[in-house]
Write a protein that holds these residues in place. Structure first.
Motif, mmCIF file in Angstrom:
data_model
loop_
_atom_site.group_PDB
_atom_site.id
_atom_site.type_symbol
_atom_site.label_atom_id
_atom_site.label_comp_id
_atom_site.label_asym_id
_atom_site.label_seq_id
_atom_site.Cartn_x
_atom_site.Cartn_y
_atom_site.Cartn_z
ATOM 1 N N ASN A 53 39.926 -8.391 -10.124
ATOM 2 C CA ASN A 53 39.986 -8.517 -8.671
ATOM 3 C C ASN A 53 40.283 -7.158 -8.059
ATOM 4 O OD1 ASN A 53 43.006 -8.293 -8.704
ATOM 5 N ND2 ASN A 53 42.848 -10.297 -9.663
ATOM 6 N N THR A 55 42.926 -6.134 -6.441
ATOM 7 C CA THR A 55 44.286 -5.673 -6.734
ATOM 8 C C THR A 55 44.365 -5.075 -8.126
ATOM 9 O OG1 THR A 55 45.223 -7.347 -5.263
ATOM 10 C CG2 THR A 55 46.706 -6.373 -6.893
ATOM 11 N N SER A 185 36.425 -4.956 -4.018
ATOM 12 C CA SER A 185 36.756 -6.356 -4.243
ATOM 13 C C SER A 185 35.526 -7.208 -3.975
ATOM 14 C CB SER A 185 37.893 -6.792 -3.308
ATOM 15 O OG SER A 185 38.014 -8.202 -3.272
ATOM 16 N N HIS A 187 35.945 -10.655 -3.435
ATOM 17 C CA HIS A 187 36.491 -11.893 -2.881
ATOM 18 C C HIS A 187 35.430 -12.548 -1.997
ATOM 19 C CE1 HIS A 187 38.899 -14.304 -0.025
ATOM 20 N NE2 HIS A 187 39.745 -14.442 -1.021
ATOM 21 N N ALA A 193 29.992 -11.405 -3.243
ATOM 22 C CA ALA A 193 31.064 -12.247 -3.769
ATOM 23 C C ALA A 193 30.836 -12.589 -5.232
ATOM 24 C CB ALA A 193 31.162 -13.536 -2.955
ATOM 25 N N THR A 194 31.941 -12.607 -5.990
ATOM 26 C CA THR A 194 31.915 -13.174 -7.342
ATOM 27 C C THR A 194 32.977 -14.266 -7.478
ATOM 28 O OG1 THR A 194 33.446 -11.505 -8.234
ATOM 29 C CG2 THR A 194 31.093 -11.011 -8.354
ATOM 30 N N GLY A 195 33.568 -14.684 -6.385
ATOM 31 C CA GLY A 195 34.695 -15.624 -6.399
ATOM 32 C C GLY A 195 35.976 -14.819 -6.377
ATOM 33 N N GLU A 196 36.329 -14.246 -7.468
ATOM 34 C CA GLU A 196 37.296 -13.149 -7.582
ATOM 35 C C GLU A 196 36.620 -12.075 -8.414
ATOM 36 O OE1 GLU A 196 40.088 -12.566 -6.160
ATOM 37 O OE2 GLU A 196 40.927 -14.487 -5.524
ATOM 38 N N GLY A 197 37.001 -10.848 -8.208
ATOM 39 C CA GLY A 197 36.408 -9.768 -8.975
ATOM 40 C C GLY A 197 36.662 -8.439 -8.314
ATOM 41 N N GLY A 198 36.608 -7.379 -9.103
ATOM 42 C CA GLY A 198 36.817 -6.036 -8.578
ATOM 43 C C GLY A 198 36.009 -5.032 -9.367
ATOM 44 N N TYR A 239 42.638 -7.620 -17.567
ATOM 45 C CA TYR A 239 42.023 -7.534 -16.242
ATOM 46 C C TYR A 239 40.496 -7.603 -16.338
ATOM 47 C CZ TYR A 239 46.302 -6.154 -13.700
ATOM 48 O OH TYR A 239 47.522 -6.125 -13.087
ATOM 49 N N LEU A 241 36.618 -8.970 -16.207
ATOM 50 C CA LEU A 241 35.800 -9.823 -15.356
ATOM 51 C C LEU A 241 34.778 -10.531 -16.245
ATOM 52 C CD1 LEU A 241 35.324 -10.625 -12.369
ATOM 53 C CD2 LEU A 241 33.559 -8.851 -12.283
#
Length: 383
Positions: A53, A55, A185, A187, A193-198, A239, A241
């Motif tokens: 994500n 963060t 990000s 988000h 978007a990936t849903g969550e991801g960074g 961390y 993905l």
């Protein structure tokens, strides 16, 4: 209801995820590297490292730079909590920079003021935030950071697709022409978007290698060792993905130009539609060097002159099926940071916060939706 932001997921996105689910790898497989290569190429960086994500991206950046307890980073107060928190994750201190009250961005002037408040601590990094999608003055900030012995790490989740031009030098946010690293990000309300991801981009091969190692527990596999053998020279984190989300990221990245064009059309419509509401309402100012793909459509509203509180306006807009949000509460006023550093005034951040309201902006909107939002705002403010 028009939310302030939302993802655009289409049938081919769903098909890409389904294909990944049928594959041999759900995580740590080839789709991760494919997403990283495509992302690096898109923004013009040599390396891109995917992570859990935005963060996590910031935390990994601090770890890769080996920021130590007692050292300091500078971050603007108008940002999400993670920009400052990433320093605390590694034991470093934070000096908060003020922002321009009309753009919300850290400037060379506000960075210069923050540098005066270092109190003898070693400065390791300056973290400009490309708020809303508009780019901070990277050229000016880099000069000041270098003069103080620090590097820039761009906090860029809002600015995927944004381009800049400083003098005769044109570039893209994420190409790291002025910074050691840039973080992103994915988000759902972000540009892709990936849903969550960074993602972290960099042009430094050594930093890229450290980022990859630190996102996977700090593990390495020495050359020539047994096939099961691994070692951990330093502690890292989980961390990673997964391939499933990287498959969605690849599909979304292929649509970035379309999403960017749509956001620019909608932003232009907002600027035109909001013009008659001035001076009570006006869009956040755009720096001349930035051609943004706006993540947020921020209106600056003189609530006192309108005779209403922001909460009254937010609730009245919600009753008209218009969602809004506030970006952001100044981080230096959060209880944790007040207790750690005491209370102090950053007038630009206060002026921004007192007036800002994020209006709906996402590619699925129609131009008529913009007109509906502005008409609702006009009614609520009695204009």
């Amino acid at each position: 209801m028009l939310p302030y932001g939302r993802q655009t997921i289409e049938d081919d996105d769903i098909a890409a995820v389904a294909e990944a689910l049928r594959g041999d790898f759900l995580t740590t497989g080839p789709t991760v590297e494919a997403f990283e290569r495509a992302f690096a190429e898109k923004v013009g960086a040599r390396h891109a490292v995917a992570c859990a994500n935005g963060t996590a991206a910031l935390h990994l950046a601090m770890l890769a730079l080996e920021v130590q307890p007692g050292e300091t980073i500078i971050a603007p107060s108008i940002t999400f909590l993670a920009t400052a928190n990433c320093a605390r994750f590694v034991g470093a201190e934070v000096v908060f920079a003020d922002v321009d009250p009309d753009t919300g961005l850290m400037t060379p002037a506000t960075l210069a003021d923050a540098l005066k408040r270092l109190e003898g601590r070693r400065l390791r990094a300056v973290l400009p935030v490309h708020l809303r999608g508009d780019a901070a003055d990277l050229a000016g900030l880099k000069d000041l950071a270098q003069g103080a012995g620090a590097v820039l790490v761009e906090d860029a989740p809002h600015a995927l697709g944004t381009t800049v031009k400083f003098g005769n030098s044109a570039g893209t946010i994420g190409d790291c022409a002025y910074s050691a690293m840039a973080t992103f990000s994915f988000h759902p309300v972000k540009t892709i978007a990936t849903g969550e991801g960074g993602m972290v981009t960099t042009n430094d091969a050594r930093l890229a290698e450290r980022l990859r190692r630190l996102r996977t527990h700090g593990m390495v596999r020495p050359e020539g060792g047994d096939p099961w053998w691994y070692e951990m020279p330093e502690v890292g984190f989980n961390y990673r993905l997964p391939d499933i989300l990287c498959a969605l990221g690849l599909s979304q990245l292929a649509k970035l130009d379309r999403f960017a064009a749509r956001r620019r059309i909608l932003a232009a419509r907002y600027h035109e539609a909001l013009a008659p509401l001035a001076p009570l309402v006006r869009p956040a100012v755009r720096p001349e060097w930035s051609d943004p793909v706006l993540h947020l459509m921020v209106a600056l509203i003189d609530f006192a002159a309108a005779g209403q509180t922001r909460r009254q306006v937010v609730e009245a807009l919600k009753a008209r099926e218009v969602g809004t949000q506030v970006h952001y509460i100044p981080v230096h006023t959060q209880p944790y940071y007040r207790e750690r550093y005491g209370e102090f005034d950053l007038p630009g951040a206060s002026a921004w916060y007192d007036r800002c309201l994020s209006l709906p902006l996402y590619p699925g909107m129609e131009e008529g939706d913009v007109d509906r939002v502005v008409e609702a705002l006009r009614e609520v403010l009695g204009l």
